[in-house]
Each structure stands twice: as C-alpha cells, then as structure tokens.
Design an enzyme around this catalytic site. Sequence first.
Site, PDB file in Angstrom:
ATOM      1  N   ASP A  17       0.812  -1.219   0.000  1.00 26.68           N
ATOM      2  CA  ASP A  17       0.000   0.000   0.000  1.00 26.68           C
ATOM      3  C   ASP A  17       0.845   1.269   0.000  1.00 26.68           C
ATOM      4  OD1 ASP A  17      -2.377  -1.464   0.008  1.00 26.68           O
ATOM      5  OD2 ASP A  17      -2.443  -1.528   2.194  1.00 26.68           O
ATOM      6  N   CYS A  18       2.157   1.130   0.089  1.00 24.31           N
ATOM      7  CA  CYS A  18       3.077   2.269   0.171  1.00 24.31           C
ATOM      8  C   CYS A  18       3.764   2.488  -1.179  1.00 24.31           C
ATOM      9  CB  CYS A  18       4.121   1.986   1.257  1.00 24.31           C
ATOM     10  SG  CYS A  18       5.487   3.161   1.312  1.00 24.31           S
TER      11      CYS A  18
END
Length: 147
Positions: A17-18
């Site tokens: 998600d980064c």
Amino acid sequence: MNATSPDPRFTIYHNPDCGTSRNTLALIRNSGVEPVVVEYLKTPPDRATLTGLIAAMGMPVRALLREKGTPYAELGLGDAALSDDALIDAMLAHPILINRPIVVTPLGAKLCRPSEAVLDLLPSPQLGPFVKEDGEVVIDEAGRRVV
C-alpha cells in the site's frame, strides 16, 4: 536464479500500500533480481530479526519508527526516555510502526527512503529506464541514474 524464483540473498520488507515501497521493489526488479518479498504487516519479523535488521542498518532504533498513520502518538512513543527495548516491543506489537521499505542484499541493509536509495544496495545495473509512480525519472534510457 530464474525470474520466477526469488533470490534469497535479496529481501524487501514491503508494504504494497506504500508508493515508496512499490517503487523500491520495482527498482530491485529492474536490476534483474526477484527478491524475497516479506509483507511485514501480514508476517511481522520476530524480535531477533528486527534487532538484526536494525543492527545491520546501523541506525538508532528510534530512526526506524514510523509516525504517520500509526499509533505512535497514542502510545507515547515520542517520549525520549523510552528504551530501545520498549520501542522494539511497540514495533513488534504494532508492525505498522516499522518504517519501510527495508532492503537486504549482499551489499548491506538499508531503510530505502527515498526509493532510489536501493540503488546503492544493488550489485547489478538497472536493465532499462525507470520512472517512479509520481512521474519522477530515476533511471534514463541509457540505464544511468538521474540525479
């Protein structure tokens, strides 16, 4: 190693998600390496692994703490009196507190923020141009790092 089999000499502690973590993984792959990908939020490191990574990176424990989007403030982790063991305990209990991505290669271990910091850990050159998700050019058409 073939492209489908991860090379155990290369590991990324990754959060998909980064964006920084995704760019770092893509740069590793752009050097022709498929690393072992550890999604540390799903499979957190144990104490020995985490302390080993911190030692290998040669950084203070506090420098690995992530504040944004974590329970950092609620847990009072800004208290300078907290010991390294207490900070490690917090990271083990709340893996989201571990900053990412951490990359380990035969050339060392590093918290790769910004993502192009991983280039210092890769023994092989980039295989082609690379543009980060935000459009920033990191590697040009000739495979050279853009500074």
